[in-house]
Design a protein around this motif. Structure first.
Motif, PDB file in Angstrom:
ATOM      1  N   PRO A   1      42.048  50.338  51.348  1.00 34.95           N
ATOM      2  CA  PRO A   1      42.377  49.005  51.864  1.00 34.95           C
ATOM      3  C   PRO A   1      43.520  48.399  51.057  1.00 34.95           C
ATOM      4  O   PRO A   1      43.545  48.503  49.832  1.00 34.95           O
ATOM      5  CB  PRO A   1      41.084  48.206  51.693  1.00 34.95           C
ATOM      6  CG  PRO A   1      40.210  49.012  50.799  1.00 34.95           C
ATOM      7  CD  PRO A   1      40.710  50.426  50.796  1.00 34.95           C
ATOM      8  N   ALA A   2      44.458  47.798  51.741  1.00 38.95           N
ATOM      9  CA  ALA A   2      45.622  47.201  51.078  1.00 38.95           C
ATOM     10  C   ALA A   2      45.246  45.848  50.491  1.00 38.95           C
ATOM     11  O   ALA A   2      44.528  45.076  51.121  1.00 38.95           O
ATOM     12  CB  ALA A   2      46.763  47.035  52.078  1.00 38.95           C
ATOM     13  N   PRO A   3      45.728  45.559  49.277  1.00 34.73           N
ATOM     14  CA  PRO A   3      45.504  44.219  48.718  1.00 34.73           C
ATOM     15  C   PRO A   3      46.198  43.169  49.582  1.00 34.73           C
ATOM     16  O   PRO A   3      47.156  43.466  50.290  1.00 34.73           O
ATOM     17  CB  PRO A   3      46.155  44.290  47.332  1.00 34.73           C
ATOM     18  CG  PRO A   3      46.315  45.746  47.043  1.00 34.73           C
ATOM     19  CD  PRO A   3      46.453  46.427  48.362  1.00 34.73           C
ATOM     20  N   SER A   4      45.741  41.941  49.470  1.00 34.76           N
ATOM     21  CA  SER A   4      46.353  40.853  50.231  1.00 34.76           C
ATOM     22  C   SER A   4      47.773  40.603  49.746  1.00 34.76           C
ATOM     23  O   SER A   4      48.140  40.979  48.628  1.00 34.76           O
ATOM     24  CB  SER A   4      45.534  39.571  50.068  1.00 34.76           C
ATOM     25  OG  SER A   4      45.669  39.076  48.739  1.00 34.76           O
ATOM     26  N   ARG A   5      48.564  39.963  50.579  1.00 32.23           N
ATOM     27  CA  ARG A   5      49.937  39.608  50.185  1.00 32.23           C
ATOM     28  C   ARG A   5      49.936  38.723  48.947  1.00 32.23           C
ATOM     29  O   ARG A   5      50.806  38.846  48.095  1.00 32.23           O
ATOM     30  CB  ARG A   5      50.659  38.902  51.328  1.00 32.23           C
ATOM     31  CG  ARG A   5      50.991  39.811  52.473  1.00 32.23           C
ATOM     32  CD  ARG A   5      51.751  39.030  53.560  1.00 32.23           C
ATOM     33  NE  ARG A   5      51.916  39.824  54.745  1.00 32.23           N
ATOM     34  CZ  ARG A   5      52.998  40.563  54.997  1.00 32.23           C
ATOM     35  NH1 ARG A   5      53.988  40.600  54.146  1.00 32.23           N
ATOM     36  NH2 ARG A   5      53.071  41.263  56.111  1.00 32.23           N
ATOM     37  N   GLU A   6      48.959  37.833  48.846  1.00 32.83           N
ATOM     38  CA  GLU A   6      48.873  36.939  47.691  1.00 32.83           C
ATOM     39  C   GLU A   6      48.613  37.735  46.410  1.00 32.83           C
ATOM     40  O   GLU A   6      49.210  37.471  45.373  1.00 32.83           O
ATOM     41  CB  GLU A   6      47.770  35.890  47.891  1.00 32.83           C
ATOM     42  CG  GLU A   6      48.053  34.894  48.986  1.00 32.83           C
ATOM     43  CD  GLU A   6      47.748  35.431  50.399  1.00 32.83           C
ATOM     44  OE1 GLU A   6      47.013  36.440  50.531  1.00 32.83           O
ATOM     45  OE2 GLU A   6      48.271  34.849  51.367  1.00 32.83           O
ATOM     46  N   THR A   7      47.739  38.739  46.504  1.00 35.45           N
ATOM     47  CA  THR A   7      47.448  39.584  45.345  1.00 35.45           C
ATOM     48  C   THR A   7      48.683  40.371  44.937  1.00 35.45           C
ATOM     49  O   THR A   7      49.009  40.471  43.747  1.00 35.45           O
ATOM     50  CB  THR A   7      46.273  40.533  45.653  1.00 35.45           C
ATOM     51  OG1 THR A   7      45.109  39.745  45.914  1.00 35.45           O
ATOM     52  CG2 THR A   7      46.009  41.486  44.501  1.00 35.45           C
ATOM     53  N   LEU A   8      49.380  40.940  45.923  1.00 31.42           N
ATOM     54  CA  LEU A   8      50.593  41.703  45.620  1.00 31.42           C
ATOM     55  C   LEU A   8      51.664  40.815  45.000  1.00 31.42           C
ATOM     56  O   LEU A   8      52.347  41.223  44.054  1.00 31.42           O
ATOM     57  CB  LEU A   8      51.119  42.381  46.886  1.00 31.42           C
ATOM     58  CG  LEU A   8      50.216  43.473  47.460  1.00 31.42           C
ATOM     59  CD1 LEU A   8      50.751  43.941  48.801  1.00 31.42           C
ATOM     60  CD2 LEU A   8      50.059  44.621  46.495  1.00 31.42           C
ATOM     61  N   ALA A   9      51.803  39.597  45.509  1.00 25.43           N
ATOM     62  CA  ALA A   9      52.794  38.664  44.948  1.00 25.43           C
ATOM     63  C   ALA A   9      52.436  38.304  43.508  1.00 25.43           C
ATOM     64  O   ALA A   9      53.306  38.267  42.628  1.00 25.43           O
ATOM     65  CB  ALA A   9      52.890  37.407  45.811  1.00 25.43           C
ATOM     66  N   ALA A  10      51.155  38.057  43.256  1.00 21.32           N
ATOM     67  CA  ALA A  10      50.721  37.716  41.892  1.00 21.32           C
ATOM     68  C   ALA A  10      50.938  38.891  40.945  1.00 21.32           C
ATOM     69  O   ALA A  10      51.355  38.704  39.799  1.00 21.32           O
ATOM     70  CB  ALA A  10      49.253  37.289  41.899  1.00 21.32           C
ATOM     71  N   ALA A  11      50.673  40.113  41.415  1.00 19.20           N
ATOM     72  CA  ALA A  11      50.914  41.296  40.583  1.00 19.20           C
ATOM     73  C   ALA A  11      52.401  41.441  40.280  1.00 19.20           C
ATOM     74  O   ALA A  11      52.786  41.794  39.162  1.00 19.20           O
ATOM     75  CB  ALA A  11      50.382  42.553  41.275  1.00 19.20           C
ATOM     76  N   GLY A  12      53.248  41.153  41.260  1.00 17.53           N
ATOM     77  CA  GLY A  12      54.691  41.199  41.039  1.00 17.53           C
ATOM     78  C   GLY A  12      55.132  40.186  39.999  1.00 17.53           C
ATOM     79  O   GLY A  12      55.968  40.486  39.139  1.00 17.53           O
ATOM     80  N   GLU A  13      54.581  38.969  40.062  1.00 19.29           N
ATOM     81  CA  GLU A  13      54.908  37.939  39.069  1.00 19.29           C
ATOM     82  C   GLU A  13      54.471  38.375  37.675  1.00 19.29           C
ATOM     83  O   GLU A  13      55.186  38.169  36.693  1.00 19.29           O
ATOM     84  CB  GLU A  13      54.253  36.609  39.441  1.00 19.29           C
ATOM     85  CG  GLU A  13      54.851  35.950  40.668  1.00 19.29           C
ATOM     86  CD  GLU A  13      56.316  35.618  40.497  1.00 19.29           C
ATOM     87  OE1 GLU A  13      56.714  35.142  39.415  1.00 19.29           O
ATOM     88  OE2 GLU A  13      57.080  35.839  41.462  1.00 19.29           O
ATOM     89  N   LEU A  14      53.304  38.971  37.585  1.00 16.87           N
ATOM     90  CA  LEU A  14      52.811  39.451  36.292  1.00 16.87           C
ATOM     91  C   LEU A  14      53.735  40.524  35.729  1.00 16.87           C
ATOM     92  O   LEU A  14      54.122  40.476  34.554  1.00 16.87           O
ATOM     93  CB  LEU A  14      51.394  40.007  36.443  1.00 16.87           C
ATOM     94  CG  LEU A  14      50.798  40.655  35.202  1.00 16.87           C
ATOM     95  CD1 LEU A  14      50.675  39.652  34.071  1.00 16.87           C
ATOM     96  CD2 LEU A  14      49.466  41.268  35.534  1.00 16.87           C
ATOM     97  N   LEU A  15      54.130  41.464  36.568  1.00 17.90           N
ATOM     98  CA  LEU A  15      55.033  42.522  36.093  1.00 17.90           C
ATOM     99  C   LEU A  15      56.393  41.958  35.708  1.00 17.90           C
ATOM    100  O   LEU A  15      57.009  42.418  34.739  1.00 17.90           O
ATOM    101  CB  LEU A  15      55.165  43.619  37.144  1.00 17.90           C
ATOM    102  CG  LEU A  15      53.898  44.451  37.356  1.00 17.90           C
ATOM    103  CD1 LEU A  15      54.071  45.394  38.531  1.00 17.90           C
ATOM    104  CD2 LEU A  15      53.503  45.191  36.097  1.00 17.90           C
TER     105      LEU A  15
END
Length: 128
Positions: free
Chosen positions: A33-47
């Motif tokens: 299952p793909a993570p939500s767009r919000e989760t992916l955006a937050a992971a991008g900000e963290l990186l």
């Protein structure tokens, strides 16, 4: 046809169905299952918060133990304003937290997951 073949970021699966696994007797696994767009955006900000060499060095230092700003200045050989600026970014991203101890603020990592990301990235680069 792959995405590289199209020259666009379009959906190549519309033209060609997914390939079966080429190993004899194997079963094609269901997609995770793909993570939500919000989760992916937050992971991008963290990186992005971890993406500067000085911030990577700060995380590596804090992995060993909590530190105050002057200890990070001494260990990393950069100026106090630069360390403070990078700590603000790491704090805003939820990577570090500071706790006042007298006149000093002791910084520590929020959790070990973040240290593992940095350690693994450094190890990957060193393995070449």
């Amino acid at each position: 046809m792959s995405v590289a073949d199209t020259g666009r970021g379009g959906d190549a699966t519309a033209a060609n169905p997914p390939h079966e696994d080429c190993r004899p007797g194997s079963v094609t696994p269901s997609p995770a299952p793909a993570p939500s767009r919000e989760t992916l955006a937050a992971a991008g900000e963290l990186l992005r918060a971890l993406a500067a060499p000085v911030r990577i060095a700060i995380v590596l230092q804090l992995r060993e133990s909590e530190r105050c700003v002057h200890e990070l200045v001494g260990a990393l050989g950069v100026t106090q304003p630069l360390i403070s600026q990078h700590l603000r970014i790491l704090k805003a991203a939820g990577v570090v937290r500071g706790e006042r101890a007298g006149r000093e603020v002791l910084y520590r990592l929020v959790d070990d997951h973040l240290a593992h990301i940095v350690v693994d990235a450094v190890a990957h680069v060193e393995e070449g």
